[in-house]
Design an enzyme around this catalytic site. Structure first.
Site, PDB file in Angstrom:
ATOM      1  N   GLY A 158       1.624  -6.236 -12.459  1.00  0.00           N
ATOM      2  CA  GLY A 158       1.705  -7.162 -11.334  1.00  0.00           C
ATOM      3  C   GLY A 158       3.121  -7.324 -10.801  1.00  0.00           C
ATOM      4  O   GLY A 158       4.058  -6.665 -11.243  1.00  0.00           O
ATOM      5  N   ARG A 159       3.252  -8.233  -9.848  1.00  0.00           N
ATOM      6  CA  ARG A 159       4.535  -8.477  -9.197  1.00  0.00           C
ATOM      7  C   ARG A 159       4.831  -9.970  -9.193  1.00  0.00           C
ATOM      8  O   ARG A 159       3.917 -10.782  -9.340  1.00  0.00           O
ATOM      9  CB  ARG A 159       4.523  -7.934  -7.753  1.00  0.00           C
ATOM     10  CG  ARG A 159       4.310  -6.422  -7.704  1.00  0.00           C
ATOM     11  CD  ARG A 159       4.308  -5.888  -6.285  1.00  0.00           C
ATOM     12  NE  ARG A 159       5.599  -6.039  -5.626  1.00  0.00           N
ATOM     13  CZ  ARG A 159       6.612  -5.195  -5.753  1.00  0.00           C
ATOM     14  NH1 ARG A 159       6.490  -4.130  -6.538  1.00  0.00           N
ATOM     15  NH2 ARG A 159       7.748  -5.392  -5.113  1.00  0.00           N
ATOM     16  N   GLU A 184      -5.326  -2.140 -20.848  1.00  0.00           N
ATOM     17  CA  GLU A 184      -5.564  -3.390 -20.099  1.00  0.00           C
ATOM     18  C   GLU A 184      -5.835  -4.543 -21.056  1.00  0.00           C
ATOM     19  O   GLU A 184      -6.625  -4.412 -21.983  1.00  0.00           O
ATOM     20  CB  GLU A 184      -6.735  -3.195 -19.133  1.00  0.00           C
ATOM     21  CG  GLU A 184      -7.280  -4.450 -18.476  1.00  0.00           C
ATOM     22  CD  GLU A 184      -6.237  -5.241 -17.690  1.00  0.00           C
ATOM     23  OE1 GLU A 184      -6.189  -6.476 -17.858  1.00  0.00           O
ATOM     24  OE2 GLU A 184      -5.457  -4.628 -16.925  1.00  0.00           O
ATOM     25  N   LYS A 240       0.622   6.218  -0.849  1.00  0.00           N
ATOM     26  CA  LYS A 240      -0.487   6.811  -0.090  1.00  0.00           C
ATOM     27  C   LYS A 240      -0.239   8.291   0.174  1.00  0.00           C
ATOM     28  O   LYS A 240      -1.170   9.095   0.210  1.00  0.00           O
ATOM     29  CB  LYS A 240      -0.713   6.074   1.245  1.00  0.00           C
ATOM     30  CG  LYS A 240      -1.073   4.606   1.109  1.00  0.00           C
ATOM     31  CD  LYS A 240      -2.191   4.360   0.118  1.00  0.00           C
ATOM     32  CE  LYS A 240      -2.139   3.026  -0.553  1.00  0.00           C
ATOM     33  NZ  LYS A 240      -1.019   2.690  -1.385  1.00  0.00           N
ATOM     34  N   VAL A 279      -4.491  -2.688  -9.192  1.00  0.00           N
ATOM     35  CA  VAL A 279      -4.426  -1.750  -8.065  1.00  0.00           C
ATOM     36  C   VAL A 279      -3.346  -0.691  -8.270  1.00  0.00           C
ATOM     37  O   VAL A 279      -3.612   0.509  -8.184  1.00  0.00           O
ATOM     38  CB  VAL A 279      -4.160  -2.519  -6.749  1.00  0.00           C
ATOM     39  CG1 VAL A 279      -4.019  -1.557  -5.583  1.00  0.00           C
ATOM     40  CG2 VAL A 279      -5.282  -3.515  -6.472  1.00  0.00           C
ATOM     41  N   GLU A 306      18.749  -7.617   6.023  1.00  0.00           N
ATOM     42  CA  GLU A 306      18.163  -6.656   5.086  1.00  0.00           C
ATOM     43  C   GLU A 306      19.270  -5.901   4.375  1.00  0.00           C
ATOM     44  O   GLU A 306      20.154  -5.313   5.008  1.00  0.00           O
ATOM     45  CB  GLU A 306      17.243  -5.678   5.824  1.00  0.00           C
ATOM     46  CG  GLU A 306      16.646  -4.583   4.946  1.00  0.00           C
ATOM     47  CD  GLU A 306      15.908  -5.106   3.730  1.00  0.00           C
ATOM     48  OE1 GLU A 306      16.327  -4.791   2.596  1.00  0.00           O
ATOM     49  OE2 GLU A 306      14.922  -5.854   3.906  1.00  0.00           O
ATOM     50  N   HIS A 330     -24.786   8.239  14.017  1.00  0.00           N
ATOM     51  CA  HIS A 330     -25.295   9.075  12.920  1.00  0.00           C
ATOM     52  C   HIS A 330     -24.779  10.488  13.101  1.00  0.00           C
ATOM     53  O   HIS A 330     -24.790  10.999  14.214  1.00  0.00           O
ATOM     54  CB  HIS A 330     -26.825   9.073  12.934  1.00  0.00           C
ATOM     55  CG  HIS A 330     -27.422  10.016  11.930  1.00  0.00           C
ATOM     56  ND1 HIS A 330     -27.490   9.723  10.586  1.00  0.00           N
ATOM     57  CD2 HIS A 330     -27.946  11.262  12.080  1.00  0.00           C
ATOM     58  CE1 HIS A 330     -28.050  10.744   9.950  1.00  0.00           C
ATOM     59  NE2 HIS A 330     -28.332  11.685  10.838  1.00  0.00           N
TER      60      HIS A 330
END
Length: 462
Positions: free
Chosen positions: A268-269, A199, A51, A179, A33, A441
């Site tokens: 996108g990727r 878009e 997130k 996304v 890496e 519930h």
């Protein structure tokens, strides 16, 4: 020359999970890496930091729009962008350090640097060459751009730059309604930016259930996002602080220009395998630049495997993780398996959007008879109490056997709710099986049960 049973190239979700599984199976394992931290795009500049910002900005939205309704009175919070960035960085660090700990725990060597494969069985990192019985490529993906759009990661940015802007822009243009564009567009819209999404197609989130697409776009519009659909971006012109985006509408070929402080390129990727030396090795590639693999994730060169975004299929961290575990099993002489028919997809906006399995379109194209069970969150007590009643659960089941074929959810906690359907599908369950399972519930999950009931005699609360 150090010798390993397995060397994994790339420490993203696919690579690090693969390495841990290899080590658990008794294989001497190393991971190459080049980043300063482990975790790849996902943990460093992707899933995890986005997130964090989605969570923080959602709390602001709740404070501004729903606190007063619940009797929580007071001034709305002001945004300290520097502190929000610090919170995001702490989140990243907590996760990446966690991977380092797991590497030490499982006795996995981290070969720091960028790797190449000079020959089968050899991995070069810097000036050192290491030998490996098996090499697993998990080098991931990178953002894709458009002709005429020059990314500088300051004014014209990819998702990487969008996570670390110097300040919150007044006007943001997002190119692409997938996304990444919708998640980060939502973040900045909540933080006060005027966000316009351009878009190329006539629908957002291509490939998703059409009913979800329409509902999702309607909700996002209500939240304040603007959309220009059926538009092809021609170019961007950027100065140090501003940009102009030129686009043509496909319906009449008319040209338009829109100003922005920040342009997010979210088109996108693409697979990232530069510098590995695959061409010289004779590794077979697909026409889309992905590494071609067989059912065992092995390439046409024996002993070299590939998993995750660099191979065919959806570019999802959890797909890469599953392939990582499966490839590790294969290398260890066991049988690795991934059920590609049960890989969920989630968009972490508010409301969340989640799907798994077939759509009505794919079933129609296959000529398969199916039935639809649908339940609106408006009929769910918990959702109504929490100001989260937008959206629905839709379950698709085989008309004759009642076997669950797919599920599409837009609503609160959709990304968590989808998994009971994933488990049901993994076991070959029918909609009736799900409908007869007792659900607590009041919970959001009752909406899933009601949708399953709708595949039979009908839901109770609708």
């Amino acid at each position: 020359m150090s010798q390993y049973d397995v060397i994994v190239i790339g420490a993203g979700p696919g690579g690090y999970v693969c390495a841990i599984r290899c080590a658990q199976l008794g294989l001497k394992t190393a991971v190459v890496e080049g980043r300063e931290t482990l975790g790849g795009t996902c943990l460093n500049v992707g899933c995890i930091p986005s997130k964090a910002l989605l969570h923080a900005s959602h709390q602001l939205h709740e404070a501004e729009h729903n606190f007063a309704k619940m009797g929580l009175k007071g001034k709305s919070p002001s945004v300290d962008w520097k502190q929000m960035q610090a919170y995001k960085e702490e989140t990243i660090e907590g996760n990446t350090k966690g991977i380092e700990f797991l590497f030490k725990k499982n006795k996995i060597d981290w070969l720091k640097g960028w790797g190449s494969i000079p020959a089968a069985g050899q991995v070069k990192v810097g000036d050192e060459v290491h030998s490996a019985k098996n090499i697993i490529i998990a080098s991931g993906s990178e953002p894709a751009s458009l002709p005429g759009v020059e990314v500088d990661e300051k004014v014209v940015v990819t998702s990487t730059g969008a996570l670390s802007l110097g300040k919150i822009p007044k006007k943001m243009v997002v190119i692409g309604a997938g996304v990444i564009g919708l998640e980060l567009g939502s973040v900045y819209q909540r933080l006060g930016a005027e966000v316009t999404v351009i878009e190329f197609l006539d629908v957002i989130t291509p490939g998703m259930d059409p009913e979800v697409q329409k509902t999702f776009q309607r909700i996002l519009k209500k939240q304040g996002l603007k959309f220009v659909m059926g538009a092809a971006v021609q170019k961007t012109d950027a100065t140090k602080t501003k940009a102009k985006v030129t686009y043509k509408l496909r319906k009449d070929d008319s040209e338009h220009v829109i100003d922005a402080d920040t342009v997010l390129v979210a088109t996108g990727r693409k697979p990232f395998s530069d510098g590995l030396g695959l061409e010289a090795l004779g590794v077979e590639m697909t026409p889309h630049g992905q590494i071609k693999v067989g059912a065992d994730w092995q390439t046409n060169v024996p002993g070299i495997y590939a998993i995750g975004d660099v191979t065919e299929g959806p570019m999802l961290a959890h797909k890469a993780e599953d392939e990582g575990m499966a490839a590790a099993e294969q290398v260890a002489g066991k049988h690795g398996h991934v059920n590609y028919g049960v890989i969920p997809g989630v968009i972490y906006t508010w409301p969340e959007v989640a799907n798994v399995g077939e759509t009505e379109e794919t079933l129609k194209a296959a000529g398969r008879d199916y039935k639809v069970g649908k339940f609106m969150f408006m009929g769910n007590g918990r959702a109504k109490a929490n100001f989260a009643a937008d959206g629905f659960v839709k379950i698709l089941a085989d008309k004759e056997t009642d076997r669950i074929l797919g599920c599409h959810i837009i609503g609160p906690a959709a990304g968590d709710l989808i998994h009971e359907v994933c488990v049901a599908m993994e076991f070959g369950a029918s909609a009736e099986d799900l409908a007869l399972t007792c659900h607590a519930h009041p919970t959001y999950s009752e909406a899933v049960r009601e949708a399953a009931l709708a595949c039979g005699d009908g839901p109770i609360h609708s």
